[in-house]
Enzyme design. Structure first.
Site, short mmCIF file in Angstrom:
data_model
loop_
_atom_site.label_atom_id
_atom_site.label_comp_id
_atom_site.label_asym_id
_atom_site.label_seq_id
_atom_site.Cartn_x
_atom_site.Cartn_y
_atom_site.Cartn_z
N PRO A 140 13.61 13.35 25.08
CA PRO A 140 12.61 13.79 24.11
C PRO A 140 13.06 14.94 23.21
O PRO A 140 12.55 16.06 23.28
CB PRO A 140 11.43 14.19 25.00
N CYS A 141 13.97 14.64 22.30
CA CYS A 141 14.49 15.65 21.39
C CYS A 141 13.40 16.23 20.49
O CYS A 141 13.55 17.35 20.00
CB CYS A 141 15.65 15.10 20.57
N HIS A 142 12.31 15.51 20.31
CA HIS A 142 11.21 16.03 19.49
C HIS A 142 10.56 17.26 20.13
O HIS A 142 9.87 18.00 19.45
CB HIS A 142 10.16 14.94 19.24
#
Length: 190
Positions: A140-142
Site C-alpha cells: 500500500p504505497c498510497h
C-alpha cells in the site's frame, strides 16, 4: 512454471485495473485507469511477455478484494503472495515495511527510512521504491506520505488525486493535498 506470467483486466467503480501473476504470486498490479486498454498497456509495459488468461481462484480472490476496496470495503491484502522480481535490497526492505501498514495507517517516507535504520537522506530512496512498486494496493504505497503533512507524489493514473481518493476510502482526510487530521501511524515509534 513460476516465470510464466499471465494477466487480466477487470473493472472497479474507480475504473479499469489490471493484475499479473505467475506460479509464485501476483507480480504486477495496475491501479484503475480510464479504460481497459489503458490498464492493459500499463501492465504490459512491466510484463511485456505476459499472456491474457482467466485468473485462477487465488488471483480471482485478489480481484474481488480490489473491487470491494474501490467500492469502499475494508480489505486486507497482507496475505496475498507476491513475486516482486529482482529488487534492490533496500527496496525489498521498504516493501516489507510498507506492507505492514494497515487500513487507514500512514507513515512518512522518512519514518519508513528510520524504521529501516537508515538516515533521513534515505527518505528519497523510500519514495523511489514507492514509485517503482510493482503491486500498488497490495503493497500500500498510497499510505506513505511526505513529512510536511502533504500526501506526496503518486505514479498511478490520476497521480496525487488518486492517492488522496484511496486515502479517503480508508478514512484519512485529505484537503488540497494535505492530510487534515491525525491519522493512525504504524505502531513502531514513528
Amino acid at each position: 512454471m513460476a516465470d510464466e506470467c499471465f494477466y487480466t483486466v477487470f473493472e472497479t467503480v474507480a475504473g479499469f485495473a489490471a493484475i499479473g501473476w505467475n506460479g509464485t504470486g501476483v507480480c504486477s498490479f495496475r491501479l484503475p485507469a480510464g479504460s481497459a486498454r489503458e490498464a492493459e498497456r500499463a501492465l504490459l509495459r512491466r510484463l511485456p511477455d505476459a499472456g491474457a488468461a482467466p485468473p485462477p481462484l487465488p488471483v480471482r480472490a485478489v480481484i474481488d478484494g480490489a473491487v470491494r476496496y474501490f467500492a469502499g470495503g475494508r480489505v486486507d491484502f497482507g496475505d496475498v503472495p507476491v513475486d516482486l522480481g529482482v529488487q534492490q535490497p533496500f527496496f525489498e526492505r521498504v516493501y516489507t515495511a510498507v506492507r505492514r501498514l494497515g487500513w487507514g495507517e500512514t507513515a512518512t517516507y522518512g519514518a519508513i527510512a528510520k524504521l529501516l535504520d537508515a538516515g533521513p537522506e534515505f527518505a528519497r530512496d523510500v519514495g523511489q521504491a514507492m514509485a517503482a512498486n510493482p503491486v500498488p494496493l497490495i503493497i500500500p504505497c498510497h499510505r506513505v506520505t511526505a513529512a510536511n503533512g502533504r500526501i506526496g507524489g503518486f505514479s498511478a493514473p490520476g497521480g496525487s488525486h488518486s492517492k488522496a481518493q484511496m486515502l479517503a476510502i480508508e478514512g484519512v482526510e485529505v484537503r488540497d493535498g494535505v492530510v487534515t487530521r491525525d491519522v493512525p501511524q504504524l505502531g513502531l515509534g514513528f
